[in-house]
Design an enzyme around this catalytic site. Structure first.
Site, PDB file in Angstrom:
ATOM      1  N   PRO A   1       0.771  -1.246   0.000  1.00 20.70           N
ATOM      2  CA  PRO A   1       0.000   0.000   0.000  1.00 20.70           C
ATOM      3  C   PRO A   1       0.803   1.299   0.000  1.00 20.70           C
ATOM      4  O   PRO A   1       0.803   2.059   0.967  1.00 20.70           O
ATOM      5  CB  PRO A   1      -0.843  -0.142   1.270  1.00 20.70           C
ATOM      6  CG  PRO A   1       0.024  -0.940   2.187  1.00 20.70           C
ATOM      7  CD  PRO A   1       0.739  -1.920   1.294  1.00 20.70           C
ATOM      8  N   CYS A   2       1.429   1.589  -1.109  1.00 21.67           N
ATOM      9  CA  CYS A   2       2.197   2.822  -1.227  1.00 21.67           C
ATOM     10  C   CYS A   2       1.298   4.061  -1.187  1.00 21.67           C
ATOM     11  O   CYS A   2       1.779   5.164  -0.920  1.00 21.67           O
ATOM     12  CB  CYS A   2       3.065   2.806  -2.486  1.00 21.67           C
ATOM     13  SG  CYS A   2       2.179   2.452  -3.998  1.00 21.67           S
TER      14      CYS A   2
END
Length: 164
Positions: free
Chosen positions: A128-129
């Site tokens: 989850p950047c």
């Protein structure tokens, strides 16, 4: 190394899933910055290693899960892999600044390098950047576009109803 890919629908447009030797190594959005060329994805295979990834993504977009449990192959430099592994530790619905993430990986002065590694994350959403923000809380940079980042964060915080 044998690569195959498939394309699935999502609330953010088509997602291209790529596997190397049967392990997920890429999730790319249409128009994503740093998206590898299509020819590097291998042959299209809509079955192969992808049904479980597609199932978990559908559950995420439906609001039925907050975590992914998939084997991943994160190919990058040792520093990039440290950043990407740290991204996986950011809880659903929460954010960290680039500086906070740099401190978490033991490189407190490397927020710029963390940002560059974050931008080259090969497995968006699952790694989850989108949960990394600027030090002032601003939505800075996202390979999939700031609108997608804003929508993902709003969804995870309960601001958008189910996406599917």
């Amino acid at each position: 190394m044998s690569r195959v890919h498939t394309v699935i629908d999502s609330p953010y447009g088509e997602l291209t899933l790529v596997a190397a030797d049967g392990v997920l190594c890429g999730l790319y959005m249409t128009g994503q910055r740093h998206r590898p060329p299509e020819e590097s994805f291998g042959e299209r295979d809509d079955e192969g290693p992808f049904p479980e990834a597609a199932r978990q993504l559908a559950a995420y977009f439906a609001g039925d899960t907050t975590r992914f449990d998939l084997p991943l192959r994160l190919d990058g430099t040792p520093f990039q892999r440290r950043v990407w592994e740290a991204l996986r530790q950011i809880p659903y619905g929460q954010t960290l600044s680039y500086g906070e993430l740099a401190a978490r990986i033991g490189s407190p002065g490397a927020s710029r390098a963390v940002g560059l590694a974050n931008g080259k994350n090969p497995i968006g959403i699952i790694v989850p950047c989108h949960r990394v923000i600027g030090s002032t809380g601003s939505l800075t940079g996202y390979g999939g576009g700031l609108d997608r980042k804003r929508r993902l964060l709003a969804f995870e915080r309960g601001g958008e109803q189910r996406l599917f």
